[in-house]
Design a protein around this motif. Structure first.
Motif, mmCIF file in Angstrom:
data_model
loop_
_atom_site.group_PDB
_atom_site.id
_atom_site.type_symbol
_atom_site.label_atom_id
_atom_site.label_comp_id
_atom_site.label_asym_id
_atom_site.label_seq_id
_atom_site.Cartn_x
_atom_site.Cartn_y
_atom_site.Cartn_z
ATOM 1 N N PHE A 162 27.059 -12.772 -23.151
ATOM 2 C CA PHE A 162 28.245 -11.915 -23.285
ATOM 3 C C PHE A 162 28.358 -10.880 -22.171
ATOM 4 O O PHE A 162 29.443 -10.623 -21.645
ATOM 5 C CB PHE A 162 28.221 -11.178 -24.630
ATOM 6 C CG PHE A 162 28.715 -12.001 -25.787
ATOM 7 C CD1 PHE A 162 29.964 -12.603 -25.758
ATOM 8 C CD2 PHE A 162 27.919 -12.174 -26.904
ATOM 9 C CE1 PHE A 162 30.417 -13.363 -26.830
ATOM 10 C CE2 PHE A 162 28.360 -12.927 -27.982
ATOM 11 C CZ PHE A 162 29.610 -13.520 -27.943
ATOM 12 N N PHE A 163 27.224 -10.275 -21.823
ATOM 13 C CA PHE A 163 27.281 -9.094 -20.962
ATOM 14 C C PHE A 163 26.706 -9.294 -19.562
ATOM 15 O O PHE A 163 27.233 -8.727 -18.606
ATOM 16 C CB PHE A 163 26.545 -7.927 -21.651
ATOM 17 C CG PHE A 163 27.087 -7.588 -23.009
ATOM 18 C CD1 PHE A 163 28.351 -7.021 -23.152
ATOM 19 C CD2 PHE A 163 26.354 -7.850 -24.154
ATOM 20 C CE1 PHE A 163 28.864 -6.708 -24.403
ATOM 21 C CE2 PHE A 163 26.856 -7.546 -25.409
ATOM 22 C CZ PHE A 163 28.113 -6.973 -25.535
ATOM 23 N N ILE A 164 25.654 -10.076 -19.440
ATOM 24 C CA ILE A 164 25.003 -10.204 -18.140
ATOM 25 C C ILE A 164 25.678 -11.254 -17.262
ATOM 26 O O ILE A 164 25.998 -10.983 -16.092
ATOM 27 C CB ILE A 164 23.507 -10.529 -18.302
ATOM 28 C CG1 ILE A 164 22.831 -9.483 -19.194
ATOM 29 C CG2 ILE A 164 22.824 -10.606 -16.933
ATOM 30 C CD1 ILE A 164 22.964 -8.064 -18.683
ATOM 31 N N ALA A 165 25.905 -12.449 -17.797
ATOM 32 C CA ALA A 165 26.489 -13.531 -16.991
ATOM 33 C C ALA A 165 27.843 -13.152 -16.388
ATOM 34 O O ALA A 165 28.089 -13.422 -15.205
ATOM 35 C CB ALA A 165 26.610 -14.804 -17.828
ATOM 36 N N PRO A 166 28.768 -12.535 -17.147
ATOM 37 C CA PRO A 166 30.049 -12.147 -16.523
ATOM 38 C C PRO A 166 29.875 -11.165 -15.370
ATOM 39 O O PRO A 166 30.629 -11.215 -14.388
ATOM 40 C CB PRO A 166 30.828 -11.512 -17.684
ATOM 41 C CG PRO A 166 30.250 -12.132 -18.912
ATOM 42 C CD PRO A 166 28.801 -12.297 -18.610
ATOM 43 N N LEU A 167 28.897 -10.268 -15.472
ATOM 44 C CA LEU A 167 28.648 -9.332 -14.370
ATOM 45 C C LEU A 167 28.189 -10.066 -13.116
ATOM 46 O O LEU A 167 28.593 -9.732 -12.006
ATOM 47 C CB LEU A 167 27.580 -8.307 -14.783
ATOM 48 C CG LEU A 167 27.949 -7.335 -15.911
ATOM 49 C CD1 LEU A 167 26.759 -6.447 -16.249
ATOM 50 C CD2 LEU A 167 29.150 -6.482 -15.506
ATOM 51 N N LEU A 168 27.375 -11.089 -13.304
ATOM 52 C CA LEU A 168 26.894 -11.865 -12.159
ATOM 53 C C LEU A 168 28.022 -12.644 -11.511
ATOM 54 O O LEU A 168 28.093 -12.770 -10.287
ATOM 55 C CB LEU A 168 25.781 -12.818 -12.604
ATOM 56 C CG LEU A 168 24.549 -12.175 -13.250
ATOM 57 C CD1 LEU A 168 23.572 -13.256 -13.694
ATOM 58 C CD2 LEU A 168 23.879 -11.212 -12.281
ATOM 59 N N GLY A 169 28.913 -13.190 -12.352
ATOM 60 C CA GLY A 169 30.032 -13.958 -11.816
ATOM 61 C C GLY A 169 31.110 -13.101 -11.195
ATOM 62 O O GLY A 169 31.938 -13.594 -10.431
ATOM 63 N N ALA A 170 31.098 -11.790 -11.491
ATOM 64 C CA ALA A 170 32.129 -10.902 -10.959
ATOM 65 C C ALA A 170 31.776 -10.334 -9.594
ATOM 66 O O ALA A 170 32.500 -9.494 -9.061
ATOM 67 C CB ALA A 170 32.372 -9.758 -11.935
#
Length: 441
Positions: A162-170
């Protein structure tokens, strides 16, 4: 036997939340970190993951021997080790902080830090897993503990999704993200390990206080269900780990939908919560072996979809990933109950209750599977010519990602399900063995 308290079940689940702060983080993001942040080549990273997990398999077996030989009259055989859970958690922060140095120095640092994590984690995780067999012998109660364990691990997996993967993709600062995350996990996870050690109680005593090497070897030789389970497990975990390690690459590079990562995390939460609640009833009706086999077949179907579905149909590809999640969750839940059953089988065959080495052998095969799974993805990326700096990957690289995320995991999980044909310790037979053991005590 008296039913387990709610506090004990929750406490046991909390322990796997702490475990997952180490193992799930590595499974999901370590390959991405090594290739895209640390600048280690895909083939070198894949070799590192395989070597580290092979080493981890040996450390698990060594930990199992230590657990079987040590006993505290006040705290029991397994709970004292949980108090040292902060060590692998702190080492995990070091793993995700490779220095900017010469490539050979980077690789040496990565080998040393990840190897130390594997060693420290074995000395905490093996006794944690043994707690199931020491807390209860009831199949439904063991299924409840396995469900709690799965939910505990899921809570961390969902946080990562929920929180870590989207930050990496952004396009954020990946090094900073990983540093903060692992340090927070070190603080929170240490508290969870202590809570597990306090809340859980060991109620099933061993047949002897300490177990010799000869007794361990004899017990393993006589335990055919354990051997079958371990063979099947290494196949299944290899496939499941490959799916997990390749998922970020698959969503980002094949589907161009890294925004779906939180959706996948939500699906994982829903699937696992439902299964954790209903699994004791399913096990009571169909038996653990049948659930395991059905889960493997489901994973094979999901793998085929992931491999074949075109990028223009992302939701059909997501359906394949969901089937793989369903497979992983169902098999994962019953595996921890199955390994506890093999303890009673070994005690019935040899007269010695061997818990540490039984769990350690299964844990070792699972660690091998995790290493092989990460290696499959890394070597596939290297074969396909994956370029970490490229905005768009080549057709060969995309094919390699598809194979690593779908085709190979599907074949492996199907083979794992087929292997369970030779697992003869049914729930009915296990109940008979337990009854006989209780009469003889």
């Amino acid at each position: 036997m008296k039913q387990l308290s709610r506090l004990g079940i929750v406490g046991y689940g909390a322990g796997d939340a702490a475990n997952s702060m180490i193992i799930s983080t590595a499974n999901m993001f370590l390959l991405v970190y090594y290739t895209d942040v640390a600048g280690i080549g895909a083939a070198a990273a894949g070799t590192l993951l395989v070597v580290a997990r092979v080493f981890n398999a040996f450390t698990d077996i060594a930990a199992g021997r230590i657990v079987d030989r040590v006993h505290s009259r006040r705290w029991g055989k397994f709970r004292p080790y949980l108090m040292f859970g902060f060590i692998p958690l702190l080492l995990s922060a070091a793993v995700f902080h490779v220095p900017d140095a010469d490539p050979s120095v980077k690789l040496l640092y990565a080998y040393c830090t990840y190897g130390l994590v594997c060693l420290a984690y074995s000395l905490v995780n093996v006794p944690y897993g043994c707690l199931v067999g020491a807390m209860t012998q009831d199949p439904r109660e063991r299924a409840r503990l396995a469900g709690a364990r799965t939910i505990g691990g899921l809570s961390v997996g969902a946080t990562l999704g929920f929180f870590i993967a989207p930050l990496l993709g952004a396009g954020g600062d990946m090094q900073q993200i990983f540093t903060v995350m692992t340090l927070v996990f070190a603080a929170v996870g240490s508290g969870l390990y202590v809570f597990t050690g306090i809340a859980c109680r060991e109620r099933i005593a061993g047949s002897v206080p300490t177990i010799t090497l000869r007794q361990s070897v004899d017990a393993l030789k006589a335990n055919s269900p354990l051997v079958v389970l371990c063979i099947s497990s290494v196949l299944f975990v290899t496939g499941a780990s490959a799916t997990g390690a390749a998922q970020f690459f698959y969503l980002r590079d094949v589907l161009s939908r890294v925004d779906l990562f939180p959706v996948m995390a939500a699906a994982q939460v829903a699937i696992t919560l439902v299964l954790a609640v209903v699994m004791p009833r399913i096990v009571a009706r169909w038996g653990k072996r049948a659930v395991y086999t059905a889960g493997g077949c489901t994973g094979a179907l999901g793998g085929v979809l992931v491999f074949l579905v075109p990028a223009t149909l992302p939701w059909l590809a997501v359906a394949g990933i969901v089937l793989a999640m369903l497979s992983s969750a169902s098999v994962g839940i019953v595996t921890w109950a199955l390994i506890a059953d093999t303890v009673e089988y070994g005690e019935w065959k040899t007269g010695v209750r061997v818990q540490g080495i039984n769990y350690a052998l299964l844990a070792a095969t699972r660690k091998l599977g995790m290493g092989f799974g990460g290696g499959v993805v890394a070597f596939s990326l290297a074969w396909g010519g994956y370029a970490s700096a490229a905005a768009v990957q080549s057709g060969t690289a995309l094919l390699a990602i598809r194979a690593a995320a779908g085709l190979l995991p599907g074949a492996l999980t199907l083979a794992a399900a087929a292997t369970m044909y030779w697992y003869r310790l049914t729930d009915k037979r296990h109940a008979e063995l337990v009854a006989g053991l209780q009469e003889s005590r």
